[in-house]
Design a protein around this motif. Structure first.
Motif, PDB file in Angstrom:
ATOM      1  N   MET A   1       0.845  -1.188   0.000  1.00 48.60           N
ATOM      2  CA  MET A   1       0.000   0.000   0.000  1.00 48.60           C
ATOM      3  C   MET A   1       0.884   1.243   0.000  1.00 48.60           C
ATOM      4  SD  MET A   1      -2.936   1.164   2.747  1.00 48.60           S
ATOM      5  CE  MET A   1      -4.027  -0.167   2.294  1.00 48.60           C
ATOM      6  N   THR A   2       0.573   2.211  -0.864  1.00 49.66           N
ATOM      7  CA  THR A   2       1.338   3.439  -0.899  1.00 49.66           C
ATOM      8  C   THR A   2       0.860   4.388   0.181  1.00 49.66           C
ATOM      9  OG1 THR A   2      -0.165   4.515  -2.447  1.00 49.66           O
ATOM     10  CG2 THR A   2       1.620   3.209  -3.398  1.00 49.66           C
ATOM     11  N   SER A   3       1.707   5.370   0.494  1.00 53.22           N
ATOM     12  CA  SER A   3       1.355   6.302   1.549  1.00 53.22           C
ATOM     13  C   SER A   3       0.407   7.398   1.082  1.00 53.22           C
ATOM     14  CB  SER A   3       2.635   6.929   2.117  1.00 53.22           C
ATOM     15  OG  SER A   3       3.347   7.601   1.090  1.00 53.22           O
ATOM     16  N   ASP A   4       0.347   7.670  -0.231  1.00 55.25           N
ATOM     17  CA  ASP A   4      -0.507   8.741  -0.752  1.00 55.25           C
ATOM     18  C   ASP A   4      -1.917   8.204  -0.948  1.00 55.25           C
ATOM     19  OD1 ASP A   4      -0.499  10.828  -3.769  1.00 55.25           O
ATOM     20  OD2 ASP A   4      -1.625  10.954  -1.892  1.00 55.25           O
ATOM     21  N   ALA A   5      -2.792   8.446   0.039  1.00 54.98           N
ATOM     22  CA  ALA A   5      -4.131   7.872  -0.010  1.00 54.98           C
ATOM     23  C   ALA A   5      -5.139   8.770  -0.708  1.00 54.98           C
ATOM     24  CB  ALA A   5      -4.611   7.563   1.408  1.00 54.98           C
ATOM     25  N   ALA A   6      -4.811  10.033  -0.956  1.00 57.98           N
ATOM     26  CA  ALA A   6      -5.775  10.951  -1.560  1.00 57.98           C
ATOM     27  C   ALA A   6      -5.997  10.590  -3.018  1.00 57.98           C
ATOM     28  CB  ALA A   6      -5.269  12.384  -1.445  1.00 57.98           C
ATOM     29  N   PRO A   7      -7.243  10.318  -3.428  1.00 53.59           N
ATOM     30  CA  PRO A   7      -7.483   9.959  -4.825  1.00 53.59           C
ATOM     31  C   PRO A   7      -7.238  11.138  -5.755  1.00 53.59           C
ATOM     32  CG  PRO A   7      -9.559  10.253  -3.680  1.00 53.59           C
ATOM     33  CD  PRO A   7      -8.480  10.332  -2.642  1.00 53.59           C
ATOM     34  N   THR A   8      -6.840  10.815  -6.979  1.00 52.09           N
ATOM     35  CA  THR A   8      -6.659  11.848  -7.988  1.00 52.09           C
ATOM     36  C   THR A   8      -7.990  12.490  -8.337  1.00 52.09           C
ATOM     37  OG1 THR A   8      -4.774  10.604  -8.868  1.00 52.09           O
ATOM     38  CG2 THR A   8      -5.731  12.312 -10.291  1.00 52.09           C
ATOM     39  N   LEU A   9      -9.036  11.679  -8.414  1.00 51.29           N
ATOM     40  CA  LEU A   9     -10.373  12.217  -8.644  1.00 51.29           C
ATOM     41  C   LEU A   9     -11.425  11.217  -8.189  1.00 51.29           C
ATOM     42  CD1 LEU A   9     -11.736  10.797 -11.401  1.00 51.29           C
ATOM     43  CD2 LEU A   9     -10.093  12.259 -12.530  1.00 51.29           C
ATOM     44  N   GLU A  10     -12.666  11.686  -8.118  1.00 48.85           N
ATOM     45  CA  GLU A  10     -13.811  10.866  -7.731  1.00 48.85           C
ATOM     46  C   GLU A  10     -14.834  10.889  -8.866  1.00 48.85           C
ATOM     47  OE1 GLU A  10     -15.663  10.711  -3.548  1.00 48.85           O
ATOM     48  OE2 GLU A  10     -17.027  12.005  -4.681  1.00 48.85           O
ATOM     49  N   TRP A  11     -15.479   9.760  -9.075  1.00 47.35           N
ATOM     50  CA  TRP A  11     -16.475   9.623 -10.148  1.00 47.35           C
ATOM     51  C   TRP A  11     -17.734   9.022  -9.536  1.00 47.35           C
ATOM     52  CZ3 TRP A  11     -19.024   5.334 -12.114  1.00 47.35           C
ATOM     53  CH2 TRP A  11     -19.617   5.447 -13.378  1.00 47.35           C
ATOM     54  N   ARG A  12     -18.898   9.537  -9.925  1.00 46.42           N
ATOM     55  CA  ARG A  12     -20.162   9.042  -9.377  1.00 46.42           C
ATOM     56  C   ARG A  12     -21.173   8.822 -10.500  1.00 46.42           C
ATOM     57  NH1 ARG A  12     -21.133   9.753  -3.805  1.00 46.42           N
ATOM     58  NH2 ARG A  12     -19.311  10.587  -2.714  1.00 46.42           N
ATOM     59  N   TRP A  13     -22.036   7.850 -10.282  1.00 45.90           N
ATOM     60  CA  TRP A  13     -23.097   7.538 -11.252  1.00 45.90           C
ATOM     61  C   TRP A  13     -24.274   6.940 -10.489  1.00 45.90           C
ATOM     62  CZ3 TRP A  13     -23.317   2.246 -13.954  1.00 45.90           C
ATOM     63  CH2 TRP A  13     -24.434   2.183 -14.809  1.00 45.90           C
ATOM     64  N   ARG A  14     -25.461   7.494 -10.727  1.00 44.73           N
ATOM     65  CA  ARG A  14     -26.663   6.938 -10.116  1.00 44.73           C
ATOM     66  C   ARG A  14     -27.487   6.272 -11.223  1.00 44.73           C
ATOM     67  NH1 ARG A  14     -29.031   7.039  -5.348  1.00 44.73           N
ATOM     68  NH2 ARG A  14     -27.582   8.605  -4.537  1.00 44.73           N
ATOM     69  N   PRO A  15     -27.343   4.965 -11.385  1.00 44.60           N
ATOM     70  CA  PRO A  15     -28.073   4.264 -12.450  1.00 44.60           C
ATOM     71  C   PRO A  15     -29.554   4.143 -12.127  1.00 44.60           C
ATOM     72  CG  PRO A  15     -26.867   2.693 -11.105  1.00 44.60           C
ATOM     73  CD  PRO A  15     -26.482   4.062 -10.605  1.00 44.60           C
ATOM     74  N   GLN A  16     -30.350   3.984 -13.169  1.00 48.61           N
ATOM     75  CA  GLN A  16     -31.790   3.812 -12.992  1.00 48.61           C
ATOM     76  C   GLN A  16     -32.137   2.403 -12.521  1.00 48.61           C
ATOM     77  OE1 GLN A  16     -34.005   6.469 -13.329  1.00 48.61           O
ATOM     78  NE2 GLN A  16     -32.018   7.525 -13.415  1.00 48.61           N
ATOM     79  N   GLU A  17     -31.261   1.450 -12.795  1.00 47.24           N
ATOM     80  CA  GLU A  17     -31.478   0.057 -12.418  1.00 47.24           C
ATOM     81  C   GLU A  17     -30.276  -0.445 -11.632  1.00 47.24           C
ATOM     82  OE1 GLU A  17     -32.190  -1.988 -16.048  1.00 47.24           O
ATOM     83  OE2 GLU A  17     -34.190  -1.143 -16.324  1.00 47.24           O
ATOM     84  N   PRO A  18     -30.411  -1.547 -10.894  1.00 49.40           N
ATOM     85  CA  PRO A  18     -29.288  -2.035 -10.088  1.00 49.40           C
ATOM     86  C   PRO A  18     -28.070  -2.373 -10.935  1.00 49.40           C
ATOM     87  CG  PRO A  18     -31.336  -3.162  -9.506  1.00 49.40           C
ATOM     88  CD  PRO A  18     -31.622  -2.384 -10.751  1.00 49.40           C
ATOM     89  N   VAL A  19     -26.904  -2.209 -10.342  1.00 51.28           N
ATOM     90  CA  VAL A  19     -25.642  -2.604 -10.964  1.00 51.28           C
ATOM     91  C   VAL A  19     -24.881  -3.473  -9.969  1.00 51.28           C
ATOM     92  CG1 VAL A  19     -23.440  -1.852 -11.920  1.00 51.28           C
ATOM     93  CG2 VAL A  19     -25.505  -0.520 -12.364  1.00 51.28           C
TER      94      VAL A  19
END
Length: 307
Positions: A1-19
């Protein structure tokens, strides 16, 4: 595990049906110890990949119906652009009819199962070539050895040591003795190297209709119907059927006819589900019903390193 835990970016998606993130992305994993794919104890799926802009690691979870991904590495932005298709956002089940109770039950039990559209075609092709004509457990071991030796450590706070698969240039540079030591015979090694030499052309197939992409993929030396189908179903082709698989036709025959069948009979049995034959088979595989009693001869496990 690396020490830099901060993500480069975050992505979100709210689908209409289960995934079902685990099963959808699980189609891309190569066994429980895949160096580029991991499922953490909390259920999050981790993957490492190589994008045009660089390496990336991403972690995908579902929270209150929303799919959330955190991405690390120089390739994060490119990977985020591909996450929607990768998670089955474009997988079109319209017109799918269960037709049989066992298929209807499989669909009921797995409403979130989707086929991914993986745009990294060359990265998808390589481990499938390594799986040709050998038991999966042996292919997975070969994949692990090669990726750990020639890949790069994955960026981010990975849950266990993970590696980004080698680039096309790195695959071309793998020496013959390393393929041999990893348990990959010269034929499969030549196929990977030949595909690596045409990696740019292979990548362009992602923008073609699936029928044409499959045809061109099969024009590569060492890529036949089985390999092409295994790649295409991971590129979102919901009708792809893996003709030539050692077990699939026998299992389909056993389930539908009560006795092992061949490829011709399998295609007859699944024809009513066209253009969803691949989706139907994935449902049955996910439900665990597509397994016949293993009383007959098994595929011979051959240690190519002994030669």
């Amino acid at each position: 595990m690396t020490s830099d835990a901060a993500p480069t970016l975050e992505w979100r998606w709210r689908p209409q049906e289960p995934v079902d993130v685990r099963r959808t992305l699980g189609m891309l994993g190569k066994g429980p110890y895949d160096p580029a794919h991991a499922v953490a104890p909390d259920g999050a799926v981790w993957r490492a990949s190589s994008m045009p802009s660089g390496a990336v690691t991403y972690r995908v979870t579902v929270r209150d119906g929303e799919v959330v991904a955190h991405l690390w590495g120089d390739g994060a932005a490119d990977a985020a652009d591909e996450l929607g298709p990768l998670l089955g956002r474009d997988d079109d089940w319209s017109g799918f009819e269960a037709r049989l109770p066992l298929v209807a039950e499989a669909r009921r039990r797995h409403p979130g199962l989707r086929l991914p559209t993986q745009r990294r075609i060359f990265e998808t092709l390589v481990p499938i070539v390594i799986e040709q004509r050998v038991p999966g457990v042996d292919a997975y071991a070969s994949w692990r050895r090669l990726v750990r030796r020639y890949g790069a450590p994955a960026p981010g706070p990975v849950p266990r040591p993970m590696w980004v698969p080698p680039s096309a240039e790195q695959w071309r540079a793998v020496p013959s003795w390393a393929w041999h030591r990893a348990g990959v015979d010269p034929g499969r090694a030549r196929t990977v190297v030949a595909a690596a030499q045409r990696a740019s052309a292979v990548q362009r197939l992602v923008d073609l209709p699936v029928t044409e992409a499959s045809r061109r993929l099969r024009s590569l030396d060492g890529v036949g119907a089985w390999t092409a189908a295994e790649v295409m179903v991971r590129l979102g082709d919901g009708d792809a059927v893996s003709v030539g698989d050692y077990n699939l036709a026998k299992d389909v025959g056993w389930l539908f006819d009560g006795s092992p069948g061949d490829d011709t009979r399998m295609l007859e049995l699944v024809e009513p589900w066209r253009p969803h034959r691949g989706r139907m088979l994935r449902l049955l595989l996910a439900s665990g019903v597509l397994v016949r009693p293993r009383r007959g001869p098994r595929i011979t496990r051959e240690d190519h390193r002994a030669r």
